[in-house]
Design an enzyme around this catalytic site. Structure first.
Site, PDB file in Angstrom:
ATOM      1  N   GLY A   1       7.400   3.893 -13.118  1.00  0.00           N
ATOM      2  CA  GLY A   1       8.078   3.690 -11.662  1.00  0.00           C
ATOM      3  C   GLY A   1       8.698   4.869 -11.327  1.00  0.00           C
ATOM      4  O   GLY A   1       9.651   5.128 -10.536  1.00  0.00           O
TER       5      GLY A   1
ATOM      6  N   LYS B   1       9.903  10.662  -8.367  1.00  0.00           N
ATOM      7  CA  LYS B   1      10.889  10.296  -7.503  1.00  0.00           C
ATOM      8  C   LYS B   1      11.497   8.872  -8.400  1.00  0.00           C
ATOM      9  O   LYS B   1      10.994   8.296  -9.088  1.00  0.00           O
ATOM     10  CB  LYS B   1      10.149   9.504  -6.026  1.00  0.00           C
ATOM     11  CG  LYS B   1       9.351   8.195  -6.361  1.00  0.00           C
ATOM     12  CD  LYS B   1       9.783   6.949  -6.338  1.00  0.00           C
ATOM     13  CE  LYS B   1       9.299   6.018  -6.834  1.00  0.00           C
ATOM     14  NZ  LYS B   1       9.496   4.707  -6.972  1.00  0.00           N
TER      15      LYS B   1
ATOM     16  N   GLY C   1       4.262   9.036 -10.233  1.00  0.00           N
ATOM     17  CA  GLY C   1       3.439  10.282 -10.718  1.00  0.00           C
ATOM     18  C   GLY C   1       2.303  10.173 -10.166  1.00  0.00           C
ATOM     19  O   GLY C   1       1.675  11.294  -9.608  1.00  0.00           O
TER      20      GLY C   1
ATOM     21  N   ALA D   1       2.852   5.513 -15.106  1.00  0.00           N
ATOM     22  CA  ALA D   1       3.053   3.973 -15.157  1.00  0.00           C
ATOM     23  C   ALA D   1       4.565   3.640 -15.153  1.00  0.00           C
ATOM     24  O   ALA D   1       5.024   2.739 -15.794  1.00  0.00           O
ATOM     25  CB  ALA D   1       2.261   2.923 -15.729  1.00  0.00           C
TER      26      ALA D   1
ATOM     27  N   ASP E   1       4.449   5.488  -1.742  1.00  0.00           N
ATOM     28  CA  ASP E   1       5.455   6.468  -1.968  1.00  0.00           C
ATOM     29  C   ASP E   1       4.793   7.963  -1.791  1.00  0.00           C
ATOM     30  O   ASP E   1       5.668   8.875  -2.118  1.00  0.00           O
ATOM     31  CB  ASP E   1       5.444   6.525  -3.551  1.00  0.00           C
ATOM     32  CG  ASP E   1       6.180   5.297  -4.148  1.00  0.00           C
ATOM     33  OD1 ASP E   1       7.145   4.714  -3.464  1.00  0.00           O
ATOM     34  OD2 ASP E   1       5.714   4.858  -5.311  1.00  0.00           O
TER      35      ASP E   1
HETATM   36  O1  C5P Z   1       1.382   1.501  -1.807  1.00  0.00           O
HETATM   37  P1  C5P Z   1       0.826   1.337  -3.159  1.00  0.00           P
HETATM   38  O2  C5P Z   1      -0.506   1.323  -3.118  1.00  0.00           O
HETATM   39  O3  C5P Z   1       1.281   2.316  -3.828  1.00  0.00           O
HETATM   40  O4  C5P Z   1       1.243  -0.020  -3.595  1.00  0.00           O
HETATM   41  C1  C5P Z   1       0.775  -0.903  -4.827  1.00  0.00           C
HETATM   42  C2  C5P Z   1       0.850  -1.998  -4.664  1.00  0.00           C
HETATM   43  O5  C5P Z   1       2.362  -2.300  -4.752  1.00  0.00           O
HETATM   44  C3  C5P Z   1       0.270  -2.712  -3.453  1.00  0.00           C
HETATM   45  O6  C5P Z   1      -1.010  -3.016  -3.246  1.00  0.00           O
HETATM   46  C4  C5P Z   1       1.159  -4.128  -3.429  1.00  0.00           C
HETATM   47  O7  C5P Z   1       0.780  -4.971  -4.312  1.00  0.00           O
HETATM   48  C5  C5P Z   1       2.609  -3.738  -3.887  1.00  0.00           C
HETATM   49  N1  C5P Z   1       3.392  -3.218  -3.109  1.00  0.00           N
HETATM   50  C6  C5P Z   1       3.981  -4.249  -2.184  1.00  0.00           C
HETATM   51  N2  C5P Z   1       5.005  -3.768  -1.174  1.00  0.00           N
HETATM   52  C7  C5P Z   1       5.427  -2.679  -0.987  1.00  0.00           C
HETATM   53  C8  C5P Z   1       4.734  -1.525  -1.992  1.00  0.00           C
HETATM   54  C9  C5P Z   1       3.986  -1.905  -2.729  1.00  0.00           C
HETATM   55  O8  C5P Z   1       3.891  -5.311  -2.305  1.00  0.00           O
HETATM   56  N3  C5P Z   1       6.360  -2.263  -0.041  1.00  0.00           N
END
Ligand code: C5P
Length: 309
Positions: free
Chosen positions: A112, A19, A115, A110, A150
């Site tokens: 962005g 994405k 994946g 890693a 995501d």
């Molecule tokens: O949701 P996900 O586990 O992929 O997010 C990884 C980290 O990215 C979260 O633990 C948080 O630190 C940060 N994050 C955030 N706000 C979001 C999405 C992710 O702060 N909307």
């Protein structure tokens, strides 16, 4: 708890797309540790293939299908794909029954490009089929949301508006088809680190850039789309990694319609007019020292079954 499920197939292979965020608006940190988002996702034609089969213990095997460094992908139970399998079983009240998860990576790690989220979404769909669980789409989306911001988008693909902390996804009308050139970076960037850097200078969340983006997509006009691209995480990422600004500037010096950091980086995106134009941009960037690059179309569909035996 019940234990009974009937395997339909010996193995199932599911394909999951990368994405990109055509737009990423971020608001101040919430009490739950996430940031509110107004984002527009697009699934692009760069894929991981995930093959699941029953096994005596949880196993993860990762290999690269192109020049992707997979050495940082966890092979133990901390891998998001294993967590996806366990959560799916817990959802159905099943006694844990392990699986082998083979990931053929075409999505940089890693980068962005979500994946890891793609692999988790593919694992949900693959194990649902392998174990003949017939989980409803709504339940799959809610399990996906527990795995990561995501992951729900990876299930639906296409082009979608994301809200909440990214986990609430709604497909949006997209009249166009686009070509992207991806400029990866050898050194990954940690998403939490970029969000933490954002916290040094947070800004109120605005919906205005979303309206502009949705109008560009409805028109299907790549030039309008290029003008509507935005990413609130770009400046924090550049502060952590000033060399990324050089990559964006290198793309700006080509004939790309637009350029943008992908999500929390470090991959940089160039919007091209066509597949040939994307390849031409790739040649120019190679001359400037940036290779390999990958050309990918978007939007493409979300996670889908490609093989079962
Ligand atoms: O949701 P996900 O586990 O992929 O997010 C990884 C980290 O990215 C979260 O633990 C948080 O630190 C940060 N994050 C955030 N706000 C979001 C999405 C992710 O702060 N909307």
């Amino acid at each position: 708890m019940s234990q009974m499920w009937q395997p339909m197939d010996d193995s199932v292979t599911v394909r999951a797309p990368a994405k990109i965020n055509l737009g990423l608006g971020v608001g101040p940190l919430r009490a739950d540790g996430y940031h509110p988002l107004q984002t527009v996702y697009q699934a692009i034609g760069l894929y991981d293939d995930v093959t699941v089969s029953s096994c005596q213990e949880w196993q993860v095997e990762v290999r690269s299908t192109s020049e992707i460094d997979v050495s940082s992908v966890p092979l133990d139970q901390s891998n998001l794909a294993v967590r996806a399998g366990k959560l799916l079983q817990a959802h159905h009240g099943l006694v844990e029954s392990p699986a082998r998860i083979e990931i053929a990576k075409g999505i940089p790690v890693a980068g962005g490009l979500a994946g890891g989220s793609a692999d988790a979404a593919a694992t949900l769909v693959g194990l649902d089929r392998l174990w003949n669980l017939r989980t409803s789409d709504d339940d799959l989306l809610s399990i996906a949301a527990q795995l990561g911001s995501d992951v729900p988008f990876a299930l639906i693909g296409g082009t979608a508006h994301g809200t909440g902390h990214g986990e609430i996804v709604e497909p949006v009308p997209d009249a166009g088809s686009y070509w992207w050139l991806l400029v990866p970076h050898p050194e990954g960037l940690s998403t939490p680190a970029v969000y933490a850097e954002y916290d040094a200078s947070p800004a109120p969340l605005s919906v205005e850039p979303v309206s502009r983006m949705l109008a560009a997509l409805a028109a299907g006009d790549p030039v309008q789309l290029a003008a509507a691209l935005w990413n609130d995480l770009a400046e924090p990422a550049f502060r952590l990694r000033p060399d990324l600004r050089d990559v964006v500037e290198a793309v700006r010096r080509t004939s790309a319609l637009g350029q943008l950091l992908s999500g929390s980086g470090p991959t940089v995106l160039a919007l091209a007019e066509s597949a040939d134009h994307a390849r031409e941009l790739g040649r120019h960037l190679a001359e400037a020292g940036y290779e390999p690059t990958w050309a990918a179309p978007g939007p493409v569909s979300g996670v889908h079954l490609v093989d079962y035996a």
